[in-house]
Design an enzyme around this catalytic site. Structure first.
Site, PDB file in Angstrom:
ATOM      1  N   ASP A 116      31.342  45.537  40.451  1.00 47.98           N
ATOM      2  CA  ASP A 116      31.968  44.990  41.664  1.00 47.98           C
ATOM      3  C   ASP A 116      31.314  43.650  42.003  1.00 47.98           C
ATOM      4  O   ASP A 116      30.148  43.418  41.693  1.00 47.98           O
ATOM      5  CB  ASP A 116      31.818  45.964  42.836  1.00 47.98           C
ATOM      6  CG  ASP A 116      32.901  45.784  43.881  1.00 47.98           C
ATOM      7  OD1 ASP A 116      33.814  46.646  43.937  1.00 47.98           O
ATOM      8  OD2 ASP A 116      32.855  44.784  44.627  1.00 47.98           O
ATOM      9  N   ASP A 119      31.539  39.450  39.179  1.00 52.67           N
ATOM     10  CA  ASP A 119      32.856  39.025  39.658  1.00 52.67           C
ATOM     11  C   ASP A 119      33.756  38.924  38.439  1.00 52.67           C
ATOM     12  O   ASP A 119      33.401  38.259  37.452  1.00 52.67           O
ATOM     13  CB  ASP A 119      32.704  37.661  40.353  1.00 52.67           C
ATOM     14  CG  ASP A 119      33.970  37.258  41.096  1.00 52.67           C
ATOM     15  OD1 ASP A 119      35.077  37.404  40.529  1.00 52.67           O
ATOM     16  OD2 ASP A 119      33.845  36.793  42.242  1.00 52.67           O
ATOM     17  N   VAL A 120      34.916  39.567  38.474  1.00 47.25           N
ATOM     18  CA  VAL A 120      35.774  39.590  37.277  1.00 47.25           C
ATOM     19  C   VAL A 120      36.386  38.223  36.970  1.00 47.25           C
ATOM     20  O   VAL A 120      37.013  38.052  35.926  1.00 47.25           O
ATOM     21  CB  VAL A 120      36.882  40.665  37.362  1.00 47.25           C
ATOM     22  CG1 VAL A 120      36.295  42.054  37.477  1.00 47.25           C
ATOM     23  CG2 VAL A 120      37.873  40.368  38.480  1.00 47.25           C
ATOM     24  N   ASN A 161      40.420  48.062  37.921  1.00 51.88           N
ATOM     25  CA  ASN A 161      40.940  48.375  39.254  1.00 51.88           C
ATOM     26  C   ASN A 161      40.694  47.268  40.286  1.00 51.88           C
ATOM     27  O   ASN A 161      41.380  47.233  41.308  1.00 51.88           O
ATOM     28  CB  ASN A 161      40.303  49.698  39.708  1.00 51.88           C
ATOM     29  CG  ASN A 161      40.515  49.968  41.169  1.00 51.88           C
ATOM     30  OD1 ASN A 161      41.583  50.412  41.579  1.00 51.88           O
ATOM     31  ND2 ASN A 161      39.504  49.668  41.990  1.00 51.88           N
ATOM     32  N   TYR A 201      51.403  38.711  45.294  1.00 49.97           N
ATOM     33  CA  TYR A 201      50.781  39.993  44.921  1.00 49.97           C
ATOM     34  C   TYR A 201      51.671  40.753  43.939  1.00 49.97           C
ATOM     35  O   TYR A 201      51.177  41.298  42.942  1.00 49.97           O
ATOM     36  CB  TYR A 201      50.536  40.812  46.189  1.00 49.97           C
ATOM     37  CG  TYR A 201      49.869  42.146  45.953  1.00 49.97           C
ATOM     38  CD1 TYR A 201      48.563  42.221  45.472  1.00 49.97           C
ATOM     39  CD2 TYR A 201      50.546  43.340  46.218  1.00 49.97           C
ATOM     40  CE1 TYR A 201      47.956  43.447  45.259  1.00 49.97           C
ATOM     41  CE2 TYR A 201      49.941  44.570  46.016  1.00 49.97           C
ATOM     42  CZ  TYR A 201      48.647  44.612  45.532  1.00 49.97           C
ATOM     43  OH  TYR A 201      48.049  45.831  45.317  1.00 49.97           O
ATOM     44  N   LYS A 237      50.955  42.080  40.084  1.00 49.06           N
ATOM     45  CA  LYS A 237      50.976  43.485  39.678  1.00 49.06           C
ATOM     46  C   LYS A 237      52.087  43.759  38.657  1.00 49.06           C
ATOM     47  O   LYS A 237      51.945  44.642  37.812  1.00 49.06           O
ATOM     48  CB  LYS A 237      51.122  44.379  40.908  1.00 49.06           C
ATOM     49  CG  LYS A 237      49.883  44.362  41.806  1.00 49.06           C
ATOM     50  CD  LYS A 237      48.638  44.820  41.060  1.00 49.06           C
ATOM     51  CE  LYS A 237      47.403  44.907  41.948  1.00 49.06           C
ATOM     52  NZ  LYS A 237      46.219  45.447  41.255  1.00 49.06           N
ATOM     53  N   ALA A 241      48.097  53.057  49.974  1.00 48.83           N
ATOM     54  CA  ALA A 241      47.009  54.044  49.933  1.00 48.83           C
ATOM     55  C   ALA A 241      46.031  53.782  51.076  1.00 48.83           C
ATOM     56  O   ALA A 241      45.777  52.624  51.439  1.00 48.83           O
ATOM     57  CB  ALA A 241      46.297  53.969  48.587  1.00 48.83           C
TER      58      ALA A 241
HETATM   59  P1  NAD Z   1      39.408  47.818  48.325  1.00 50.75           P
HETATM   60  O1  NAD Z   1      39.430  46.460  48.947  1.00 50.75           O
HETATM   61  O2  NAD Z   1      39.017  48.997  49.144  1.00 50.75           O
HETATM   62  O3  NAD Z   1      38.529  47.788  47.005  1.00 50.75           O
HETATM   63  C1  NAD Z   1      38.664  46.741  46.086  1.00 50.75           C
HETATM   64  C2  NAD Z   1      37.319  46.490  45.430  1.00 50.75           C
HETATM   65  O4  NAD Z   1      37.508  45.443  44.450  1.00 50.75           O
HETATM   66  C3  NAD Z   1      36.250  46.002  46.417  1.00 50.75           C
HETATM   67  O5  NAD Z   1      35.048  46.742  46.257  1.00 50.75           O
HETATM   68  C4  NAD Z   1      36.057  44.541  46.036  1.00 50.75           C
HETATM   69  O6  NAD Z   1      34.727  44.067  46.258  1.00 50.75           O
HETATM   70  C5  NAD Z   1      36.407  44.563  44.542  1.00 50.75           C
HETATM   71  N1  NAD Z   1      36.780  43.243  44.054  1.00 50.75           N
HETATM   72  C6  NAD Z   1      37.696  42.404  44.588  1.00 50.75           C
HETATM   73  N2  NAD Z   1      37.720  41.251  43.908  1.00 50.75           N
HETATM   74  C7  NAD Z   1      36.795  41.366  42.911  1.00 50.75           C
HETATM   75  C8  NAD Z   1      36.346  40.511  41.883  1.00 50.75           C
HETATM   76  N3  NAD Z   1      36.807  39.245  41.775  1.00 50.75           N
HETATM   77  N4  NAD Z   1      35.407  40.962  41.018  1.00 50.75           N
HETATM   78  C9  NAD Z   1      34.893  42.207  41.154  1.00 50.75           C
HETATM   79  N5  NAD Z   1      35.255  43.061  42.122  1.00 50.75           N
HETATM   80  C10 NAD Z   1      36.206  42.640  42.994  1.00 50.75           C
HETATM   81  O7  NAD Z   1      40.911  47.996  47.768  1.00 50.75           O
HETATM   82  P2  NAD Z   1      41.742  49.268  47.209  1.00 50.75           P
HETATM   83  O8  NAD Z   1      42.822  49.518  48.177  1.00 50.75           O
HETATM   84  O9  NAD Z   1      40.825  50.356  46.789  1.00 50.75           O
HETATM   85  O10 NAD Z   1      42.437  48.583  45.942  1.00 50.75           O
HETATM   86  C11 NAD Z   1      42.002  48.837  44.615  1.00 50.75           C
HETATM   87  C12 NAD Z   1      43.127  48.447  43.672  1.00 50.75           C
HETATM   88  O11 NAD Z   1      44.289  49.206  43.995  1.00 50.75           O
HETATM   89  C13 NAD Z   1      43.548  46.975  43.746  1.00 50.75           C
HETATM   90  O12 NAD Z   1      43.823  46.502  42.444  1.00 50.75           O
HETATM   91  C14 NAD Z   1      44.824  47.026  44.558  1.00 50.75           C
HETATM   92  O13 NAD Z   1      45.691  45.935  44.248  1.00 50.75           O
HETATM   93  C15 NAD Z   1      45.389  48.336  44.094  1.00 50.75           C
HETATM   94  N6  NAD Z   1      46.367  48.954  44.999  1.00 50.75           N
HETATM   95  C16 NAD Z   1      46.020  49.266  46.284  1.00 50.75           C
HETATM   96  C17 NAD Z   1      46.971  49.853  47.110  1.00 50.75           C
HETATM   97  C18 NAD Z   1      46.659  50.213  48.524  1.00 50.75           C
HETATM   98  O14 NAD Z   1      47.611  50.474  49.290  1.00 50.75           O
HETATM   99  N7  NAD Z   1      45.384  50.284  48.919  1.00 50.75           N
HETATM  100  C19 NAD Z   1      48.262  50.102  46.628  1.00 50.75           C
HETATM  101  C20 NAD Z   1      48.571  49.765  45.318  1.00 50.75           C
HETATM  102  C21 NAD Z   1      47.606  49.185  44.499  1.00 50.75           C
END
Ligand code: NAD
Length: 262
Positions: free
Chosen positions: A45, A61-62, A88, A153, A157, A186
């Protein structure tokens, strides 16, 4: 091929998983799910990940290729290899096609799409040494469904879903499976941050809940379980699969109440 007999120590015993974005939300839930079933798990992360034991937090950082490569080598040195990669990490963007700047386009695509390429290419040499190699990417319901104010976004995706299928084709003969999940909205810190920023969070939450046929948000644990299925040795014949975890949104339409008995 895996047997359906219970595996001592859990179905992931002896396997090592890397989960990007593993410090929060769906990523952290996935890391916990895999660890509870026997995997050694590294949470990669950008925020220095203070993850609970026995999870291993690795900062990267990715969007930083050198940092990603160093993080993957740290995982291999600490945990002995990589069998499962969960791509993720992701960020959002709000707006129509007229509203996002070039900088926003580059930033979101860099994290959500190119980030997957960076982490995957660093991990692939290690995945090739695994007998149960799997990559699972987190896409979204907006990979295939138009939602308002989500052009950038959604583009990112949609690319994740498309690259998942192409990666599945490239690596199937190497024994590396590649799948993705498409979560609906989510209940994670991300969505809670969005809700906290609007005037009436309760009304907005009710709108989000009613958008999904089952009338509630998806939980992070439910997405984690879907990722866990796709990552599992038990799913050894499953690749190029796009798994919806969205309360039925991708397939179910509820008729208005008056139409129910007609
Ligand atoms: P979140 O913000 O709770 O967690 C995301 C994590 O990714 C965080 O810990 C953040 O620090 C990390 N991150 C962000 N950019 C980064 C980078 N450049 N390098 C390394 N780490 C990085 O979000 P979430 O809701 O758990 O989302 C996780 C995944 O699920 C994402 O890809 C999001 O697009 C996808 N998603 C979320 C939802 C939703 O409704 N929450 C729905 C569909 C898809």
């Amino acid at each position: 091929m895996a047997s359906v007999e219970p595996v001592p120590g859990g179905e992931f015993a002896g396997l090592v998983a890397v989960v990007t974005g593993g410090a929060s939300g769906i990523g952290l839930a996935t890391a916990r799910f895999l660890a509870a079933r026997g995997a050694q798990v590294a949470c990669l992360d950008r925020n220095p990940p203070e993850v609970p034991a026995p999870l291993l937090g690795v900062t990267a950082d990715v969007t930083d290729d050198a940092a990603v490569r160093a993080a993957i080598e740290t995982v291999v040195a600490r945990l002995g290899g990589i069998d499962i990669l969960v791509n993720n990490a992701g960020i959002g963007a709000v707006g129509t096609v007229e509203e996002n700047t070039d900088e926003q386009w580059h930033e979101v695509l860099d994290v959500n799409v190119v980030g997957i390429a960076r982490v995957s290419r660093a991990a692939l040499p290690h995945l090739r040494r695994s007998r149960h190699a799997a990559i699972v990417n987190t896409a979204s319901i907006c990979s295939h469904t138009g939602l308002p104010q989500r052009v950038l976004y959604s583009a990112s995706k949609g690319a994740v879903q498309a690259l998942t299928l192409a990666m599945a084709a490239d690596h199937v003969t190497e024994g590396i499976r590649v799948c993705c999940v498409n979560p609906g909205t989510a209940d994670t810190p991300w969505v809670r941050r969005l809700l906290a920023a609007v005037d009436d969070p309760d009304a907005q939450l009710a709108t989000l809940q009613s958008r999904q046929p089952n009338g509630r948000l998806v939980s992070a644990d439910e997405v984690a379980a879907a990722i866990g299925y796709l990552a599992s040795p038990l799913a050894g014949a499953t690749t190029g699969t796009v798994l919806a975890v969205d309360g039925g949104s991708h397939a179910v339409r509820l008729p208005p109440p008056a139409d129910i008995r007609r």
